[in-house]
Scaffold this motif. Sequence first.
Motif, PDB file in Angstrom:
ATOM      1  N   UNK A  21       1.275  -1.628  -0.196  1.00  0.00           N
ATOM      2  CA  UNK A  21       0.301  -0.439  -0.029  1.00  0.00           C
ATOM      3  C   UNK A  21       0.784   1.197  -0.147  1.00  0.00           C
ATOM      4  N   UNK A  22       2.001   1.172   0.298  1.00  0.00           N
ATOM      5  CA  UNK A  22       2.799   2.764   0.873  1.00  0.00           C
ATOM      6  C   UNK A  22       3.118   2.608  -0.514  1.00  0.00           C
ATOM      7  N   UNK A  23       3.620   1.599  -1.411  1.00  0.00           N
ATOM      8  CA  UNK A  23       4.302   1.284  -2.697  1.00  0.00           C
ATOM      9  C   UNK A  23       3.217   2.324  -3.281  1.00  0.00           C
TER      10      UNK A  23
ATOM     11  N   UNK B 174       0.511   7.386   3.535  1.00  0.00           N
ATOM     12  CA  UNK B 174      -0.750   6.886   3.225  1.00  0.00           C
ATOM     13  C   UNK B 174      -2.364   6.958   4.416  1.00  0.00           C
ATOM     14  N   UNK B 175      -2.761   7.144   4.521  1.00  0.00           N
ATOM     15  CA  UNK B 175      -3.641   7.354   5.178  1.00  0.00           C
ATOM     16  C   UNK B 175      -4.741   7.918   5.809  1.00  0.00           C
ATOM     17  N   UNK B 176      -5.983   7.129   6.033  1.00  0.00           N
ATOM     18  CA  UNK B 176      -7.397   7.753   5.951  1.00  0.00           C
ATOM     19  C   UNK B 176      -7.949   8.845   5.538  1.00  0.00           C
TER      20      UNK B 176
ATOM     21  N   UNK C 121      -0.170  13.369   1.373  1.00  0.00           N
ATOM     22  CA  UNK C 121      -1.231  12.734   2.448  1.00  0.00           C
ATOM     23  C   UNK C 121      -1.760  12.069   1.076  1.00  0.00           C
ATOM     24  N   UNK C 122      -1.753  10.230   0.949  1.00  0.00           N
ATOM     25  CA  UNK C 122      -2.483   9.733   0.160  1.00  0.00           C
ATOM     26  C   UNK C 122      -3.782   8.976   0.524  1.00  0.00           C
ATOM     27  N   UNK C 123      -4.948   9.528   0.431  1.00  0.00           N
ATOM     28  CA  UNK C 123      -5.889   8.769   1.158  1.00  0.00           C
ATOM     29  C   UNK C 123      -6.706   7.670   0.421  1.00  0.00           C
ATOM     30  N   UNK C 124      -7.341   6.604   0.387  1.00  0.00           N
ATOM     31  CA  UNK C 124      -8.434   6.139  -0.145  1.00  0.00           C
ATOM     32  C   UNK C 124      -9.504   6.930  -1.143  1.00  0.00           C
TER      33      UNK C 124
END
Length: 128
Positions: free
Chosen positions: A17-19, A65-67, A110-113
């Motif tokens: 997920x981090x990649x 990567x966080x919500x 910041x990458x969020x779903x």
Amino acid sequence: MRNSASRDESRRRAEAFGHRAERAAAWLLRAKGWRILARRLKTPLGEIDIVALRGRTVAFVEVKARPDLAAGMLALQPRQRERLRRAATLFLAQQPLYARDHDLRFDLVVVRPWRWPVHIADAWQVDR
């Protein structure tokens, strides 16, 4: 034994997920006109997720990567900022052209779903 296998699988999933988050961040930066100089740059002093160049600015970019955005911003603790500063200092010692002729800054993506990544320019200051 089952706990260990479960932890390993969880770790692999988190790493994957981090990649993906780092790829999304690099894509976003390229779309904004940045040239990626390095990704997942490992140094003896720490790892820098992305080193990017646009014009006369070099950005050392941490990807989280966080919500949600707040969780992403809170995830960058002072100890990690110091590790990034040390790794950036080593990068600049090895690439003196960037230290001498460019503005330097530390950014956060910041990458969020299921949302667009958020690029926070100049997310924190360091004393050099």
